[in-house]
Design a protein around this motif. Structure first.
Motif, PDB file in Angstrom:
ATOM      1  N   ALA A 131       7.369 -11.738  -8.995  1.00  0.00           N
ATOM      2  CA  ALA A 131       7.613 -10.547  -8.183  1.00  0.00           C
ATOM      3  C   ALA A 131       7.968  -9.353  -9.061  1.00  0.00           C
ATOM      4  CB  ALA A 131       8.725 -10.819  -7.178  1.00  0.00           C
ATOM      5  N   ALA A 132       8.868  -9.557 -10.023  1.00  0.00           N
ATOM      6  CA  ALA A 132       9.241  -8.459 -10.910  1.00  0.00           C
ATOM      7  C   ALA A 132       8.055  -8.014 -11.765  1.00  0.00           C
ATOM      8  CB  ALA A 132      10.408  -8.883 -11.802  1.00  0.00           C
ATOM      9  N   PHE A 133       7.270  -8.974 -12.257  1.00  0.00           N
ATOM     10  CA  PHE A 133       6.104  -8.636 -13.078  1.00  0.00           C
ATOM     11  C   PHE A 133       5.070  -7.867 -12.259  1.00  0.00           C
ATOM     12  CE2 PHE A 133       6.962 -12.698 -15.728  1.00  0.00           C
ATOM     13  CZ  PHE A 133       7.995 -12.045 -16.370  1.00  0.00           C
ATOM     14  N   GLN A 134       4.855  -8.288 -11.014  1.00  0.00           N
ATOM     15  CA  GLN A 134       3.899  -7.567 -10.165  1.00  0.00           C
ATOM     16  C   GLN A 134       4.313  -6.118  -9.981  1.00  0.00           C
ATOM     17  OE1 GLN A 134       3.543  -9.789  -6.497  1.00  0.00           O
ATOM     18  NE2 GLN A 134       1.770 -10.925  -7.231  1.00  0.00           N
ATOM     19  N   GLY A 135       5.590  -5.892  -9.697  1.00  0.00           N
ATOM     20  CA  GLY A 135       6.062  -4.521  -9.521  1.00  0.00           C
ATOM     21  C   GLY A 135       5.880  -3.699 -10.774  1.00  0.00           C
ATOM     22  N   PHE A 136       6.244  -4.258 -11.932  1.00  0.00           N
ATOM     23  CA  PHE A 136       6.118  -3.514 -13.188  1.00  0.00           C
ATOM     24  C   PHE A 136       4.660  -3.229 -13.532  1.00  0.00           C
ATOM     25  CE2 PHE A 136       5.483  -3.565 -17.813  1.00  0.00           C
ATOM     26  CZ  PHE A 136       6.235  -2.459 -18.162  1.00  0.00           C
ATOM     27  N   LEU A 137       3.790  -4.214 -13.390  1.00  0.00           N
ATOM     28  CA  LEU A 137       2.385  -4.023 -13.747  1.00  0.00           C
ATOM     29  C   LEU A 137       1.700  -3.026 -12.822  1.00  0.00           C
ATOM     30  CD1 LEU A 137       1.417  -7.711 -14.584  1.00  0.00           C
ATOM     31  CD2 LEU A 137       1.713  -5.819 -16.189  1.00  0.00           C
ATOM     32  N   LEU A 138       2.058  -3.043 -11.535  1.00  0.00           N
ATOM     33  CA  LEU A 138       1.506  -2.034 -10.635  1.00  0.00           C
ATOM     34  C   LEU A 138       1.964  -0.646 -11.063  1.00  0.00           C
ATOM     35  CD1 LEU A 138      -0.039  -1.211  -8.069  1.00  0.00           C
ATOM     36  CD2 LEU A 138       2.106  -1.534  -6.796  1.00  0.00           C
ATOM     37  N   TRP A 161       0.810  -1.216   0.000  1.00  0.00           N
ATOM     38  CA  TRP A 161       0.000   0.000   0.000  1.00  0.00           C
ATOM     39  C   TRP A 161       0.842   1.263   0.000  1.00  0.00           C
ATOM     40  CZ3 TRP A 161      -4.674   0.315  -1.623  1.00  0.00           C
ATOM     41  CH2 TRP A 161      -5.497  -0.800  -1.567  1.00  0.00           C
ATOM     42  N   VAL A 162       2.005   1.216   0.578  1.00  0.00           N
ATOM     43  CA  VAL A 162       2.888   2.386   0.509  1.00  0.00           C
ATOM     44  C   VAL A 162       3.384   2.581  -0.923  1.00  0.00           C
ATOM     45  CG1 VAL A 162       5.124   3.315   1.224  1.00  0.00           C
ATOM     46  CG2 VAL A 162       3.563   2.365   2.923  1.00  0.00           C
ATOM     47  N   LEU A 163       3.762   1.478  -1.586  1.00  0.00           N
ATOM     48  CA  LEU A 163       4.169   1.589  -2.984  1.00  0.00           C
ATOM     49  C   LEU A 163       3.036   2.140  -3.841  1.00  0.00           C
ATOM     50  CD1 LEU A 163       6.296  -1.575  -3.878  1.00  0.00           C
ATOM     51  CD2 LEU A 163       7.068   0.718  -3.297  1.00  0.00           C
ATOM     52  N   PHE A 164       1.831   1.664  -3.609  1.00  0.00           N
ATOM     53  CA  PHE A 164       0.692   2.127  -4.404  1.00  0.00           C
ATOM     54  C   PHE A 164       0.460   3.631  -4.216  1.00  0.00           C
ATOM     55  CE2 PHE A 164      -3.787   3.351  -4.117  1.00  0.00           C
ATOM     56  CZ  PHE A 164      -4.165   3.208  -5.441  1.00  0.00           C
ATOM     57  N   CYS A 165       0.352   4.075  -2.978  1.00  0.00           N
ATOM     58  CA  CYS A 165       0.047   5.491  -2.716  1.00  0.00           C
ATOM     59  C   CYS A 165       1.173   6.400  -3.189  1.00  0.00           C
ATOM     60  CB  CYS A 165      -0.216   5.699  -1.225  1.00  0.00           C
ATOM     61  SG  CYS A 165      -1.705   4.872  -0.607  1.00  0.00           S
ATOM     62  N   TYR A 221      11.142  -6.192  -6.775  1.00  0.00           N
ATOM     63  CA  TYR A 221       9.922  -5.398  -6.752  1.00  0.00           C
ATOM     64  C   TYR A 221      10.172  -3.943  -7.130  1.00  0.00           C
ATOM     65  CZ  TYR A 221       6.580  -8.805  -5.011  1.00  0.00           C
ATOM     66  OH  TYR A 221       5.724  -9.871  -4.914  1.00  0.00           O
ATOM     67  N   LEU A 222      11.190  -3.334  -6.545  1.00  0.00           N
ATOM     68  CA  LEU A 222      11.391  -1.903  -6.791  1.00  0.00           C
ATOM     69  C   LEU A 222      11.910  -1.626  -8.199  1.00  0.00           C
ATOM     70  CD1 LEU A 222      12.737  -0.515  -3.408  1.00  0.00           C
ATOM     71  CD2 LEU A 222      10.399  -0.686  -4.253  1.00  0.00           C
ATOM     72  N   ALA A 223      12.749  -2.503  -8.733  1.00  0.00           N
ATOM     73  CA  ALA A 223      13.213  -2.298 -10.110  1.00  0.00           C
ATOM     74  C   ALA A 223      12.039  -2.360 -11.079  1.00  0.00           C
ATOM     75  CB  ALA A 223      14.259  -3.347 -10.464  1.00  0.00           C
ATOM     76  N   GLY A 224      11.191  -3.378 -10.946  1.00  0.00           N
ATOM     77  CA  GLY A 224      10.020  -3.470 -11.812  1.00  0.00           C
ATOM     78  C   GLY A 224       9.036  -2.338 -11.580  1.00  0.00           C
ATOM     79  N   PHE A 225       8.856  -1.973 -10.319  1.00  0.00           N
ATOM     80  CA  PHE A 225       7.895  -0.922  -9.975  1.00  0.00           C
ATOM     81  C   PHE A 225       8.285   0.417 -10.595  1.00  0.00           C
ATOM     82  CE2 PHE A 225       6.770   2.554  -7.023  1.00  0.00           C
ATOM     83  CZ  PHE A 225       5.391   2.464  -7.091  1.00  0.00           C
TER      84      PHE A 225
END
Length: 681
Positions: free
Chosen positions: A545-552, A373-377, A436-440
């Motif tokens: 994990a990487a895909f989740q970060g990128f798609l978000l 939720w912190v990443l999202f906001c 996560y953070l690289a993809g995000f």
């Protein structure tokens, strides 16, 4: 079994769907209560794989612990929360009395239906053994391989990091809110400094957009440019945002006989005085003139100088301007000013947010729920305010308008995908931070990270027109196909293949039906891509994990910048200021009948077939609307015969113009007429 996130992975046992041939000939069905990725039970995506079990017991595949049935539902043993990757079942077994009692009764019509279905399918598969093998392969191994934890790549490094930051982790209930408050305050301070402290040596500048100019396309300024006055004796002290050069024309724009597309609209600037045509985009023209760089934006001052002849195009400071050999009534020149506090801080804010997110994941080590939720906001407001704002200063009202529906979609992301994967990475903070953070951040900055690709829009026109567009699309398709195949491999071995195939097939059918609706076209928006693909990443693997970060991140960029545009749009809304496909008039003047110092040019009357839709013509001379009426000729004797002139014609209906033709060029002094190319301009 309710999922829990106390540092262990959430676990759910595979569904058992046992199909046994009863004495009456019908197929009896015994369903274990279970959950799917779309269930609300809080269970981990596991297996839909059918395999043989007895009615007295079900063997549960577990690692260090087992899962027990309590009241018909599976709950995790407190000793462990991970399933073994081994195909050998655990010796532990579970009694079934409550499970059998929970089975619903099968009605008579279901008896008949299942019986006929089993008989027909058995006969078909017996005759088609290859098909049976394919179906068996797609159903996955038995028992299914369901991972709920991963072995670290660098266990000693992970252990060292855990020991190093253990005191901070123990005080997380105090450190975490303190850190988040400091992050928020720092972000607010930087945003305020970036947008609201503008000053120059000449005064306080006015924010302008990246496509602002002093002239509108085609007939937008009215007859002889009346709506776009004054043409001279006025000044503007302005401020432009960073990354103005990323904004380009996506539809053809006529500049004399040229068609400009896929680059900023900058006309002129190559003469000794640096004169730009009035329809040139101000921010990009200022970069072309060298007032400031594109990375940080800046301020400038311009003065309107009125009519000018022969705008010279030149490539300078990364901007390629086009020339225009005729005259134009509106022009401007720049004056440099001391930049003062005109620096766009988006790069600084990006560095701040990236650094804080790394500290947040690596040092603070928040729980999975808080991490998501912190990443999202943070990501959403970074897009709205910094990386891809819709206006400068940002439009906060529009941001909040998109934020609430984005929250509900994010809840679905968490519930049906993220909560199965993120907890597995809690003991591996190094891998979580990298994956996560690289993809995000790659997804959040998709407008920048993929700007080098020669694709502006995934439309046939853009792919064909842009150099390298087709090659880029093919490469993207290959990369996407490899990612999808990897996820299908994971989905198959967990036994969820048929479940996902069913729902994606349903979605594909729905989209196909929507595409068949008349006068509507389907658009695969950023946010929609994230929504569609995220459920396929609900499995504990590093690529997931990487895909989740990128798609978000990609979802946030689409929703924060463009909102939730309809996936079905009319052709007119997609065209924008491009050609609408309306009928085009025809010049009767040709190279054969045009003579030196000719007094007039001529065009054909409105055909009978479209006379009910149009009642006149519009003529653009040198990119300025010079005539609007029902006549079929125009006097050119007042034009300067020493320079070329450009003529574009359109039908009109009571002041509303259709598409204009491409430009015909006349050299009046020597009687040369170059006919207009076919198509709209």
């Amino acid at each position: 079994m309710a999922g829990h996130h106390d540092g262990r992975s959430s676990v759910r046992e595979p569904d058992r769907i046992d199909l046994e041939l009863g004495s009456s000939g019908y197929l009896g069905r015994h369903n274990e209560p279970s959950a799917s990725p779309s269930d609300d039970s809080g269970m981990l995506p596991s297996s839909r794989h059918a395999r043989e079990t007895t009615l007295d017991e079900i063997t549960v595949n577990s690692g260090a612990a087992s899962a027990k049935y309590e009241g018909g539902l599976a709950t995790p043993d407190k000793a462990s929360a991970s399933l073994s990757r081994s195909n050998s079942p655990s010796p532990r077994s579970i009694k079934q009395q409550q499970f059998i009692a929970s089975q619903r009764e099968i009605t008579d019509w279901e008896h008949r239906f299942i019986s006929r279905l089993s008989q027909s399918s058995s006969v078909f598969l017996a005759k088609n053994r290859r098909t049976a093998k394919v179906l068996q392969y797609l159903s996955g191994p038995s028992p299914p391989i369901v991972e709920t934890s991963l072995k670290p790549f660098l266990p000693r490094v992970e252990a060292f990091i855990t020991r190093l930051f253990h005191p901070i982790h123990r005080a997380r209930h105090v450190v975490l809110p303190t850190f988040l408050i400091a992050w928020l305050l720092g972000f607010i301070f930087l945003v305020r400094s970036s947008y609201y402290h503008s000053s120059t040596s000449a005064g306080t500048p006015q924010w302008i957009g990246t496509t602002d100019s002093f002239w509108a396309k085609d007939a937008g300024c009215g007859l002889n440019g009346t709506y776009c006055q004054p043409f001279d004796n006025s000044t503007l002290l302005f401020r432009c945002p960073a990354q103005s050069l990323d904004v380009k024309l996506l539809n053809d724009r006529a500049v004399g006989s040229q068609e400009v597309i896929y680059k900023p609209l900058v006309v002129g600037g190559g003469d000794s005085l640096g004169t730009y045509r009035g329809d040139s985009w101000i921010c990009q023209s200022a970069i072309h003139a060298g007032l400031y760089g594109d990375r940080q934006g800046g301020c400038g001052k311009l003065t309107m100088v009125g009519e000018f002849i022969n705008y010279i195009g030149v490539k300078r400071n990364g901007v390629d301007s086009v020339g225009f050999a005729s005259d134009f009534p509106s022009s401007y020149r720049f004056e440099p000013v001391a930049q003062g506090e005109c620096k766009d801080l988006r790069d600084d804010i990006l560095g701040f947010n990236v650094a804080m997110s790394v500290i947040f994941s690596f040092v603070i080590r928040p729980p999975a729920f808080v991490f998501f939720w912190v990443l999202f906001c943070m990501g959403f407001w970074h897009v709205v305010l910094i990386s891809d704002p819709s206006a400068s200063p940002p439009d906060y009202a529009t941001g909040f308008q998109y934020f609430l529906p984005a929250i509900f979609i994010a809840m679905a992301f968490w519930r049906h995908s993220w909560r199965w994967v993120v907890p597995a990475f809690e003991p591996m903070v190094l891998e979580r931070t990298i994956l996560y953070l690289a993809g995000f951040w790659l997804g959040v900055l998709v407008n920048v990270s993929f700007s080098w690709l020669p694709i502006s829009r995934l439309t046939p026109h853009d792919i064909q027109q842009q150099p390298g567009g087709l090659v880029a699309v093919i490469c993207l398709a290959i990369v996407l196909a490899l990612c999808v195949l990897n996820q299908l491999r994971v989905i198959r071995r967990t036994g969820w293949f048929w479940f996902y195939l069913k729902w994606y097939a349903v979605g594909g059918v729905v989209i196909g039906i929507l595409c068949a609706l008349p006068n509507l076209e389907f658009r695969f928006h950023h946010y929609f891509a994230g929504m569609v693909l995220t459920p396929g990443c609900a499995f504990v693997t590093r690529p997931s994990a990487a895909f989740q970060g990128f798609l978000l991140g990609m979802f946030l960029d689409g929703a924060g910048r463009w909102g939730f545009d309809s996936i079905l749009q009319t052709p007119a809304s997609l065209v924008g200021d491009g050609s609408t496909g309306s009928p085009l008039p025809t010049f009767l003047t040709t190279a054969a009948n045009f003579t030196a110092n000719q007094a007039s040019i001529y065009w054909g009357a409105i055909p009978e077939s479209i006379s009910s839709s149009y009642n006149g013509f519009g003529l653009i001379v040198d990119d300025v609307l010079a005539y609007s009426g029902s006549a079929t000729n125009f006097t050119i004797s007042s034009l300067d015969a020493s320079i070329p002139h450009y003529f574009r014609l359109a039908y009109q209906s009571s002041g509303s113009f259709g598409d204009f033709t491409k430009a015909a060029t006349a050299y009046i002094a020597n009687g040369t007429w170059l006919a207009a190319a076919s198509g709209a301009g």
